[in-house]
Design a protein around this motif. Structure first.
Motif, PDB file in Angstrom:
ATOM      1  N   GLU A   1       3.845 -30.648   2.231  1.00  0.00           N
ATOM      2  CA  GLU A   1       3.140 -29.969   3.319  1.00  0.00           C
ATOM      3  C   GLU A   1       1.922 -30.769   3.765  1.00  0.00           C
ATOM      4  N   GLN A   2       1.508 -30.515   5.010  1.00  0.00           N
ATOM      5  CA  GLN A   2       0.220 -31.001   5.474  1.00  0.00           C
ATOM      6  C   GLN A   2      -0.834 -30.029   4.931  1.00  0.00           C
ATOM      7  N   MET A   3      -1.679 -30.512   4.030  1.00  0.00           N
ATOM      8  CA  MET A   3      -2.618 -29.633   3.334  1.00  0.00           C
ATOM      9  C   MET A   3      -4.059 -30.063   3.579  1.00  0.00           C
ATOM     10  N   LEU A   4      -4.932 -29.077   3.611  1.00  0.00           N
ATOM     11  CA  LEU A   4      -6.373 -29.315   3.630  1.00  0.00           C
ATOM     12  C   LEU A   4      -6.938 -28.816   2.310  1.00  0.00           C
ATOM     13  N   VAL A   5      -7.621 -29.693   1.583  1.00  0.00           N
ATOM     14  CA  VAL A   5      -8.270 -29.323   0.330  1.00  0.00           C
ATOM     15  C   VAL A   5      -9.751 -29.095   0.620  1.00  0.00           C
ATOM     16  N   LEU A   6     -10.219 -27.892   0.382  1.00  0.00           N
ATOM     17  CA  LEU A   6     -11.615 -27.551   0.679  1.00  0.00           C
ATOM     18  C   LEU A   6     -12.530 -27.872  -0.495  1.00  0.00           C
ATOM     19  N   PRO A   7     -13.821 -28.004  -0.234  1.00  0.00           N
ATOM     20  CA  PRO A   7     -14.777 -28.185  -1.327  1.00  0.00           C
ATOM     21  C   PRO A   7     -14.901 -26.918  -2.175  1.00  0.00           C
ATOM     22  N   VAL A   8     -15.236 -27.100  -3.439  1.00  0.00           N
ATOM     23  CA  VAL A   8     -15.542 -25.969  -4.309  1.00  0.00           C
ATOM     24  C   VAL A   8     -16.838 -25.329  -3.820  1.00  0.00           C
ATOM     25  N   GLN A   9     -16.842 -23.996  -3.736  1.00  0.00           N
ATOM     26  CA  GLN A   9     -17.981 -23.294  -3.145  1.00  0.00           C
ATOM     27  C   GLN A   9     -19.024 -22.834  -4.156  1.00  0.00           C
ATOM     28  N   TYR A  10     -18.576 -22.407  -5.329  1.00  0.00           N
ATOM     29  CA  TYR A  10     -19.481 -21.744  -6.274  1.00  0.00           C
ATOM     30  C   TYR A  10     -19.398 -22.379  -7.657  1.00  0.00           C
TER      31      TYR A  10
END
Length: 214
Positions: free
Chosen positions: A40-49
């Motif tokens: 898949e075309q995926m976006l990995v986000l930054p860890v928030q907490y």
């Protein structure tokens, strides 16, 4: 994508992903319950907490929260890149740079309104609320991705003098503003806080998706 998530639940018992409290070892190489995400075309986000629920005093030994989470983001990006995912996946450090170049178009991906998915664990799909739904749509508009791998929270827990990291993960269809799965990834046991903890949790996350590229 739906097939990925329907088969995932049946495979969790053999992996280090746990939707209930508990401790599992890293999955053996032949068992990768998220491997179909690699296509898949995926976006990995930054860890928030970053939270500490340990009795080992690791909160005093860790770097400042934002600095440490950036390290975790870098380790995740490195581990996933080592599995050959860079071509189809947008990693958190690259997303942060893209947002900086397009100021005013998308929110800061390190400061999202992610409280609603911080600990929520549901077996079925469910809709995101605002403002997070709109924030994610703005972010995927900067990429070719439809799906988001969101490592929402890194928390440390301990028992009987041994601690480990838990990374809360959520998979989201950002176009439909729909959470498709959430669960926890357990890291290695340790008696002392060290840089190896971030590298280990990143490697375990990558292990769920793909084998190392030779």
């Amino acid at each position: 994508m739906k097939l990925v998530l329907s088969t995932l639940a049946a495979m969790l018992c053999a992996s280090s992903l746990t939707a209930q409290a508990g401790r599992e070892s890293a999955p053996p190489p032949q068992q990768r319950p998220l491997e179909r995400l690699a296509a898949e075309q995926m976006l990995v986000l930054p860890v928030q907490y970053l939270t500490f629920a340990d009795s080992l005093g690791w909160s005093q030994k860790a770097p400042p929260s934002r600095s440490y989470l950036s390290t975790v983001d870098d380790e995740i990006a490195y581990a996933l890149t080592q599995r050959g995912l860079k071509r189809r996946w947008t990693m958190a450090p690259d997303l942060i740079k893209s947002v900086a170049r397009n100021q005013g178009y998308a929110p800061d991906p390190r400061s999202l309104a992610a409280e609603e998915i911080r600990t929520a664990e549901k077996s079925s799909e469910w809709q995101l609320r605002e403002p997070l739904a709109s924030e994610l749509r703005s972010l995927i508009a900067l990429t070719d991705a439809r799906y988001v791998l969101f490592p929402v929270e890194m928390r440390f827990v301990s028992s009987k003098g041994v601690g480990h990291a838990m990374l809360h993960l959520v998979i989201i269809d950002a176009r439909r503003s729909q959470v498709q799965w959430s669960g926890d990834l357990a890291g290695m046991d340790a008696t002392h806080f060290s840089p190896a903890i971030a590298a280990d949790i990143a490697s375990r996350l990558a292990d769920l998706i793909a084998s190392p590229v030779n």
